[in-house]
Structure formats: structure tokens, C-alpha cells
Design a protein around this motif. Structure first.
Motif: not given
Length: 253
Positions: A28-34, A47-52, A232-237
Motif C-alpha cells: 500500500t503506497v501513497w505517493d511516487v516515492w513510496s 495499492t494506493i491506500g486512502s489513509k496513507p 496489502s498493508f493498509g496504513p501499516l507500511l
């Protein structure tokens, strides 16, 4: 190859990765870096996660972001990596299924998580029939668009501790089975579950099951043995990386 053909190939490849007993790990990622970090580590889907994503933008989870802002971030990620990307669309941002599918495909996503807590309506829980109906509308819209969007139907029964816990697993199985019959490809009884619960869910559901894992503590080999088809990792990564970054920075503060 046209962009439509690329999307079709990525969607088909992503769907094929979901094999119960041999799960696809979709960090679970949130931006280009991750996203680049995960792809560089060898992962074949994201997966792009909503919380992160919300945390990275200074917004609140639960559809606290404008859908256009979410799509802008999705586009940045899909343009930066060449693997299938799925987006957590929460409960759909009050968009029609047709608009949601159109926007996802335009942004380069080939999958989505859709949950049954309706954030735009006081976080009420959709009925089983209503949730399945929305999944069916998403499937019909994707079929009309000509790309097999990989739909991951999620239920929040466990997160919300909805109803009596003695029959919650059975109710989750019934709710997600209705989603499978409506066209969902993957089923997500979101929550941190013990092994026996995951085994029961995986054996009782007719589509591959998505499990939530803690990337810094769970055993990667454990999920296949339970029949899981996706992890997937949700916000945990993001939480794990934040903890480590805090430890590094503390040395200098």
C-alpha cells in the motif's frame, strides 16, 4: 500500443496474480516515492491506500480529500511506475459508478477497493443488497468501458464490530458472497484477523480474499497457507516507516 490496450493488459495481469494459496503482495503506497520504493523492491502490483494518501496530503481519511485531488495523485503514480495500480476509493466519493470507473481508468488505475461504510452519509453501513448493487454497477461500467477493472469488494463489519460477534464471520461471508455474485473479483473482510479466522473466510468465500498484514511483523509465508489470494498493508507500511524515521531523527534532535 494504445493507452487503452496498456490498461487492458495491466488489468488482466493484475487479475491473474490473485491466486488463493499463492497471494499477490500489493504494498500500500501513497505517493511516487513510496510507489517507486515498492517497485524497486520487486513488487509487481501496488495499492494506493486512502489513509496513507490522506496523511501525505494533510487531509483526513474517510473521504476527507477532494476526489479530483485523489485522482491527481493516482495519475502521478501510474505515470511513474509500469505495474498495475489499484486505488482505495473508500465508499465511492458519492460518485456514480459510471463516473468512478471513467475517472479511475483515465488516471491509469486498473483496480479499486470499494467499502460499505458510506462516508458522505454519516458513515452509515450499506445494506448487503445495496453494496452488491453498487459493485454490480461498477462491473457494468467497466464492461462498457472495455477494461476489466479488478474490483475488490470490502466490508467493514469487523472494523465497526457490527452486530453480535458470534455470527459476524457468517454475516461477512454472506455479504461478500453477494458482492462476488455481483461481479467483484476479490473480497476484503478488512481487519487484523487471526489465522483461524482468515482460514475460515478464505474457505468460505467464492473469490480470492484480501488480507491486511503488518509488513514489519507478520510472516510473509503465513498467508498462502491460509488460502489467501492477496495481501496489502493498509496504513501499516506508512506507520512502520514513520516509526523508523522517527528513531533515525531522534538521534539528531
Amino acid at each position: 500500443m494504445t493507452s487503452h490496450e496498456v490498461l487492458g493488459q495491466r488489468a488482466a495481469a493484475f487479475l491473474a496474480m490473485h491466486q488463493p494459496g499463492n497471494p499477490v503482495i500489493a504494498p500500500t503506497v501513497w505517493d511516487v516515492w513510496s510507489a517507486k520504493l515498492a517497485v524497486g523492491a520487486g513488487f509487481a502490483a501496488l495499492t494506493i491506500g486512502s489513509k496513507p494518501l490522506a496523511e501525505s496530503m494533510g487531509r483526513s481519511d474517510g473521504e476527507g480529500m477532494a476526489f479530483t485531488d485523489v485522482l491527481g495523485r493516482v495519475r502521478q503514480i501510474t505515470e511513474a511506475v509500469d505495474v498495475p495500480v489499484s486505488l482505495d476509493v473508500e465508499s465511492g466519493y458519492a460518485e456514480s459508478a459510471e463516473r468512478l470507473v471513467e475517472a479511475l481508468l483515465e488516471a491509469g488505475a486498473v483496480g479499486c477497493n470499494i467499502e460499505d461504510s458510506v462516508h458522505s452519509e454519516g458513515k452509515r453501513l450499506r445494506s448487503s443488497a445495496e453494496h452488491a448493487e453498487y459493485v454490480a454497477a461498477l462491473r457494468a461500467a467497466a464492461d462498457a468501458a472495455g477494461t476489466h477493472l479488478v474490483i475488490n469488494a470490502r466490508t467493514d463489519l469487523f472494523l465497526r464490530q457490527d452486530g453480535d460477534d458470534t455470527d459476524r464471520i457468517d454475516r461477512a461471508i454472506a455479504r461478500l458472497t453477494a458482492c462476488a455474485e455481483a461481479g467483484a473479483d476479490v473480497l476484503y473482510p478488512v481487519g487484523r484477523h487471526d489465522a483461524e479466522t482468515l482460514r475460515t473466510l478464505a474457505s468460505g468465500l467464492p473469490r480470492p480474499v484480501n488480507a491486511l498484514a503488518a509488513p514489519d511483523s507478520d510472516d510473509p509465508a503465513s498467508f498462502g497457507k491460509l488460502g489467501i489470494g492477496r495481501v496489502s498493508f493498509g496504513p501499516l507500511l506508512q506507520v512502520a516507516l514513520g516509526k523508523h524515521a522517527g528513531e533515525v531523527l531522534t538521534r539528531w534532535s
